[in-house]
Design a protein around this motif. Sequence first.
Motif, PDB file in Angstrom:
ATOM      1  N   UNK A  85     -42.453   8.322  53.101  1.00 45.45           N
ATOM      2  CA  UNK A  85     -42.949   6.987  53.404  1.00 45.45           C
ATOM      3  C   UNK A  85     -42.407   6.600  54.781  1.00 45.45           C
ATOM      4  N   UNK A  86     -43.293   6.232  55.699  1.00 47.59           N
ATOM      5  CA  UNK A  86     -42.881   5.860  57.054  1.00 47.59           C
ATOM      6  C   UNK A  86     -42.480   4.389  57.045  1.00 47.59           C
ATOM      7  N   UNK A  87     -41.188   4.134  57.226  1.00 48.09           N
ATOM      8  CA  UNK A  87     -40.666   2.773  57.141  1.00 48.09           C
ATOM      9  C   UNK A  87     -40.721   2.049  58.485  1.00 48.09           C
ATOM     10  N   UNK A  88     -40.424   2.767  59.573  1.00 50.13           N
ATOM     11  CA  UNK A  88     -40.532   2.197  60.920  1.00 50.13           C
ATOM     12  C   UNK A  88     -41.141   3.247  61.835  1.00 50.13           C
ATOM     13  N   UNK A  89     -41.781   2.784  62.923  1.00 51.17           N
ATOM     14  CA  UNK A  89     -42.397   3.704  63.880  1.00 51.17           C
ATOM     15  C   UNK A  89     -42.369   3.031  65.248  1.00 51.17           C
ATOM     16  N   UNK A  90     -41.385   3.413  66.073  1.00 51.47           N
ATOM     17  CA  UNK A  90     -41.142   2.772  67.362  1.00 51.47           C
ATOM     18  C   UNK A  90     -41.574   3.698  68.495  1.00 51.47           C
ATOM     19  N   UNK A  91     -42.712   3.399  69.080  1.00 50.93           N
ATOM     20  CA  UNK A  91     -43.264   4.225  70.149  1.00 50.93           C
ATOM     21  C   UNK A  91     -42.442   4.059  71.426  1.00 50.93           C
ATOM     22  N   UNK A  92     -42.102   5.179  72.058  1.00 50.71           N
ATOM     23  CA  UNK A  92     -41.411   5.158  73.340  1.00 50.71           C
ATOM     24  C   UNK A  92     -39.905   5.065  73.260  1.00 50.71           C
ATOM     25  N   UNK A  93     -39.345   4.877  72.077  1.00 60.48           N
ATOM     26  CA  UNK A  93     -37.894   4.780  71.971  1.00 60.48           C
ATOM     27  C   UNK A  93     -37.275   6.176  72.012  1.00 60.48           C
ATOM     28  N   UNK A  94     -36.224   6.328  72.823  1.00 58.73           N
ATOM     29  CA  UNK A  94     -35.608   7.634  73.056  1.00 58.73           C
ATOM     30  C   UNK A  94     -34.114   7.549  72.786  1.00 58.73           C
ATOM     31  N   UNK A  95     -33.589   8.540  72.096  1.00 54.50           N
ATOM     32  CA  UNK A  95     -32.158   8.625  71.833  1.00 54.50           C
ATOM     33  C   UNK A  95     -31.435   9.071  73.101  1.00 54.50           C
ATOM     34  N   UNK A  96     -30.306   8.429  73.406  1.00 56.99           N
ATOM     35  CA  UNK A  96     -29.555   8.742  74.626  1.00 56.99           C
ATOM     36  C   UNK A  96     -29.116  10.204  74.643  1.00 56.99           C
TER      37      UNK A  96
END
Length: 225
Positions: free
Chosen positions: A167-178
């Motif tokens: 189940x996809x709870x969140x979907x943040x386009x463009x967010x990148x892990x440092x």
Amino acid sequence: MSISGKSITISPLYLLLAAFSLCFTFSIASKSGDPIPAPWPEQFHSILFMNNTKGNLQIVDLWYDFPNGRNFNIIQNQLGKKLYDLEWDNHTSFYYTLDANKECRVMHFPVGLLRPNWLQDGKYLGQRYRDGFLCNVWEKVDFIWYYEDVVTKRPVYWAFYTGMIAHVMTFEVGRVLADPNWQAPVYCFKEANKEEISSPVSLVTDDNVSISKLMGAAMDVSLLL
């Protein structure tokens, strides 16, 4: 695959990659006029609620970074271990913990990261409600059923033929892990941690292999069909 004798789970993207690989053997064309699934953004962050084939629950913190050739799954098992699954497009994956046990396994696969357009040529099944959202649904070579929100085009739900669901709870386009977070710990680079998959067929036919490694092997065998 296991760490200290316990099975660990190949990431959802490796399961998706198996379906993508099979399209080289099976051609599934959508009917003219059917909706086209949105390609994945090249970079996104998502939180997944997973129920695997044995009914075990997991929260997966997924970081997809295609331009930089990397994918990261931080897997929290219910009342259990937190596993870090770091995948690179050079076919190397690190499975490790950051606790006092300092466990790590290194795996090498003959396939790299899942491509953003992996769902192209999927079979369109129509519209269905899932988790309260009206979704367009595609099936890929009888391997995965993919639900996409009709309005936002965001993924909502994945179901694999093994019985695993997400189940996809969140979907943040463009967010990148440092960048510093993408470095595997130094104890992963000990010679004893290296494990090369040289014969996927032998893994599939091994009755003693864990289900997670079996799924990884099945992904590779699909390239040989």
